[in-house]
Motif scaffolding. Structure first.
Motif, mmCIF file in Angstrom:
data_model
loop_
_atom_site.group_PDB
_atom_site.id
_atom_site.type_symbol
_atom_site.label_atom_id
_atom_site.label_comp_id
_atom_site.label_asym_id
_atom_site.label_seq_id
_atom_site.Cartn_x
_atom_site.Cartn_y
_atom_site.Cartn_z
ATOM 1 N N GLN A 191 -4.089 -23.191 -24.057
ATOM 2 C CA GLN A 191 -3.044 -22.231 -23.683
ATOM 3 C C GLN A 191 -2.453 -22.604 -22.316
ATOM 4 N N ASP A 192 -1.127 -22.748 -22.266
ATOM 5 C CA ASP A 192 -0.538 -23.131 -20.977
ATOM 6 C C ASP A 192 -0.671 -22.027 -19.932
ATOM 7 N N SER A 193 -0.770 -20.757 -20.377
ATOM 8 C CA SER A 193 -0.924 -19.659 -19.422
ATOM 9 C C SER A 193 -2.272 -19.740 -18.700
ATOM 10 N N VAL A 194 -3.280 -20.341 -19.355
ATOM 11 C CA VAL A 194 -4.588 -20.555 -18.718
ATOM 12 C C VAL A 194 -4.502 -21.769 -17.797
ATOM 13 N N ARG A 195 -3.876 -22.842 -18.296
ATOM 14 C CA ARG A 195 -3.776 -24.073 -17.495
ATOM 15 C C ARG A 195 -3.016 -23.836 -16.187
ATOM 16 N N LEU A 196 -1.963 -23.012 -16.235
ATOM 17 C CA LEU A 196 -1.188 -22.819 -15.009
ATOM 18 C C LEU A 196 -1.979 -22.043 -13.959
ATOM 19 N N LEU A 197 -2.853 -21.126 -14.411
ATOM 20 C CA LEU A 197 -3.697 -20.396 -13.459
ATOM 21 C C LEU A 197 -4.785 -21.300 -12.891
ATOM 22 N N ALA A 198 -5.257 -22.236 -13.725
ATOM 23 C CA ALA A 198 -6.232 -23.219 -13.224
ATOM 24 C C ALA A 198 -5.557 -24.126 -12.188
ATOM 25 N N ALA A 199 -4.290 -24.456 -12.440
ATOM 26 C CA ALA A 199 -3.535 -25.266 -11.468
ATOM 27 C C ALA A 199 -3.377 -24.516 -10.153
ATOM 28 N N GLU A 200 -3.193 -23.197 -10.263
ATOM 29 C CA GLU A 200 -3.062 -22.361 -9.061
ATOM 30 C C GLU A 200 -4.370 -22.368 -8.255
ATOM 31 N N ALA A 201 -5.517 -22.438 -8.969
ATOM 32 C CA ALA A 201 -6.835 -22.415 -8.301
ATOM 33 C C ALA A 201 -7.191 -23.765 -7.677
ATOM 34 N N CYS A 202 -6.399 -24.775 -8.015
ATOM 35 C CA CYS A 202 -6.706 -26.146 -7.606
ATOM 36 C C CYS A 202 -6.898 -26.274 -6.093
ATOM 37 N N ALA A 203 -5.953 -25.727 -5.329
ATOM 38 C CA ALA A 203 -6.013 -25.855 -3.868
ATOM 39 C C ALA A 203 -7.242 -25.147 -3.313
ATOM 40 N N ALA A 204 -7.546 -23.958 -3.876
ATOM 41 C CA ALA A 204 -8.703 -23.187 -3.391
ATOM 42 C C ALA A 204 -9.996 -23.955 -3.626
#
Length: 590
Positions: free
Chosen positions: A219-232
């Motif tokens: 699901q791209d909606s999950v992947r984009l939130l994982a991308a958001e967590a990347c920096a953290a």
């Protein structure tokens, strides 16, 4: 109430009223009742609030979403009403129920209240009461409870024992692998927050695998939130682990098939750059950023374009100029002519900030032509963003160079055949005045501002009068008396009656900012002389102007000078002149 007065136990009264109001058919009454809960709790006292009110709320509340939302919010502030942190666990049962409802805003508010309540638990109470609640929610049959559980791990994890921490990490791992996309999405959203409170060795051994799986979710909606967590996540790791544990995911998501995921990478790019450090930013991120700037989707290009200045500023100083000139600038040159106005606008808002980074020579040679292109762009927002940021270029290249390069373009736009283009420049003129300074403005642009007062389009003349007011506010009344008012007074003698009317419109606004002395001494005599104008429209505008000027005049001139003119206009043969003269007389008298 009658029942209470006739001897019913008064201590039951608050609960009885609450029960009655919560059973009322009117939603608004039920909502008001919930909002008064703290008052009822105060009346009951802490013991009965714990033993009667909270159980009652837990068992009987099934209501409209707005009532449940109000309840979830109220319970978060109930700590003192149940006896302080020692009894905070009493609030968990109703909040647990609210955290499982279908409506997202209610669940979110219940989770926020649970997080607030958790802070008041002792470590023992957390393990005894709060952690079991998290585990129940995490293992719930409905996805709603499992989604809510994701937001509670980070508040209890730091203060529990090692075995309980291991259990919590296992529960979070299961939520990251949940069958329901909404739960995985909630887990991805809270992953960065949870990672911040987990020990580094467990971030590497437990959380990084969860992060990688979520970043590869179907699901791209999950992947984009994982991308958001990347920096953290990246910010928590030592530099030597960054390449192996984080960068493969960054590269994969920056090239994701879904534009929304690529957009999220672009949006969080500066935070990511700061997290991974200068070495990886130079070797890897510069190329990724370059690709995002030429993405096929306009939204991604716009997000990346808005980060250009910050990305370049954070580059390693030793390689900064090389990366900007060879990798970023070629993409910027393409974006300046991008077909999408949002991309151009995003770039225009930051491009001027590159001047201090690349220095004077590179600005003159490479950036000034791009500024000129954007200054002539058909989109007003692009032009505004360039004009709004002239100051930082001025600091680098100096006013003379700026004038030679950009002023001809500004003057050209000010005389454009399309009146909307002229209007846009007028609206930016006070901004330019502040950036260029008074002396330079007088020399180059005051004449232009005055010429707009006799434009053939009314909207331009109107905007020009407001522009004069803003300029006087910026430069002061003495400047107006020397540079503006003589030219405005000359308009009162123009043959074209529209110009004479524009003069009156100017007086309306100038009298507000020029002060009592100049308004009475310089402006008033000319207005009074125009009461004999042969055009009725001018005469009734004299009446309107006198009414507007009156508060800014010396009171000593109202009776001997203003009133006689208005009385003369009040017997004018034209019906409109008489009407506005009588209005002015009444207005001044009032």
């Amino acid at each position: 109430m009658a029942a209470s007065d006739s001897g019913t136990d008064e201590s039951l009264y608050p609960i009885a009223v609450l029960i009655d109001e919560l059973k009322n058919e009117d939603v608004q009454l039920r909502l008001i009742s919930i909002k008064k809960l703290s008052t009822i709790a105060l009346a009951l006292g802490v013991e009965r609030t714990r033993s009667e009110l909270i159980p009652f709320l837990t068992e009987t509340i099934y209501d409209e979403d707005e009532v449940l939302l109000a309840l979830a919010e109220q319970l978060g502030n109930f700590i003192n009403l149940v006896g302080g942190g020692e009894f905070a666990y009493c609030l968990l049962p109703p909040l647990e129920s609210l955290a499982t409802v279908e409506e997202t805003v209610v669940r979110d508010k219940a989770v926020a209240s649970l997080r607030a309540v958790a802070a008041h638990h002792s470590p023992q109470a957390l393990e005894q009461h709060f952690v079991p609640l998290v585990q129940r929610l995490a293992g719930g049959d409905w996805f709603t409870s499992r989604a809510s559980a994701c937001g509670l791990f980070s508040v209890c994890y730091p203060r529990v024992s090692a075995p309980v921490k291991a259990e919590l990490r296992e529960h979070f791992r299961l939520l990251c692998q949940d069958d329901t996309p909404m739960v995985r999405r909630a887990a991805a959203f809270k992953l960065g927050e949870f990672a911040r409170v987990v020990e580094v060795e467990y971030v590497k051994s437990d959380l990084i695998p969860m992060f990688v799986n979520l970043a590869q979710d179907e699901q791209d909606s999950v992947r984009l939130l994982a991308a958001e967590a990347c920096a953290a996540v990246a910010a928590l790791l030592p530099p030597e682990d960054m390449e192996q544990l984080v960068m493969p995911t960054v590269r994969a998501r920056a090239g994701d098939t879904s534009w929304r995921v690529r957009y999220m990478v672009a949006d969080k790019f500066v935070e990511l750059q700061q997290a991974v450090g200068p070495e990886l930013a130079r070797s890897d991120l510069a190329q990724i950023f370059q690709a995002l700037l030429k993405d096929t989707e306009a939204e991604v290009r716009a997000a990346a374009a808005g980060k250009v200045k910050d990305f370049c500023m954070n580059l390693d100083k030793a390689h900064q100029e090389h990366i900007i000139m060879n990798m970023i600038l070629p993409q910027i040159k393409d974006l300046v002519c991008d077909p999408n106005q949002h991309v151009k606008s995003a770039l225009a808002s930051v491009i001027m900030g590159l001047s201090p980074i690349v220095g004077r020579q590179n600005t003159i040679e490479h950036l000034l032509p791009l500024f000129l292109t954007q200054l002539k762009d058909e989109c007003p927002e692009v032009r505004l963003n360039i004009i709004s940021n002239l100051e930082c270029v001025n600091e680098v290249i100096g006013i003379q160079q700026l004038v030679q390069s950009l002023l001809p373009a500004i003057v050209e736009l000010a005389e454009d055949t399309k009146w909307r283009v002229r209007l846009a420049i007028i609206e930016h003129m006070p901004l330019l005045a502040g950036q260029l300074g008074q002396e330079f403005f007088d020399e180059k642009l005051t004449g232009l501002c005055m010429s707009w007062l006799i434009d053939h389009v009314y909207a331009i003349r109107e905007a020009a009068t407001l522009n004069l007011k803003k300029l006087v506010e910026q430069y002061g009344a003495p400047w107006a008396e020397t540079n503006v008012i003589p030219k405005v007074l000359a308009m009162s003698r123009e043959q074209n009656y529209l110009h004479r009317m524009t003069y009156l419109f100017c007086i309306n606004v100038l009298s507000e900012v020029c002060g009592k002395d100049i308004t009475t001494r310089v402006l008033l005599p000319t207005v009074l002389s125009m009461a004999d104008d042969n055009v009725a429209n001018v005469r009734f505008n004299v009446a309107k102007t006198l009414q507007k000027m009156a508060p800014y005049l010396d009171p000593a001139v109202i009776q001997p000078q203003v009133k006689p003119v208005l009385e003369k206009l009040n017997v004018d043969p034209d019906v409109d002149v008489k009407y506005f003269a009588s209005e002015a007389i009444a207005g001044i008298a009032g």
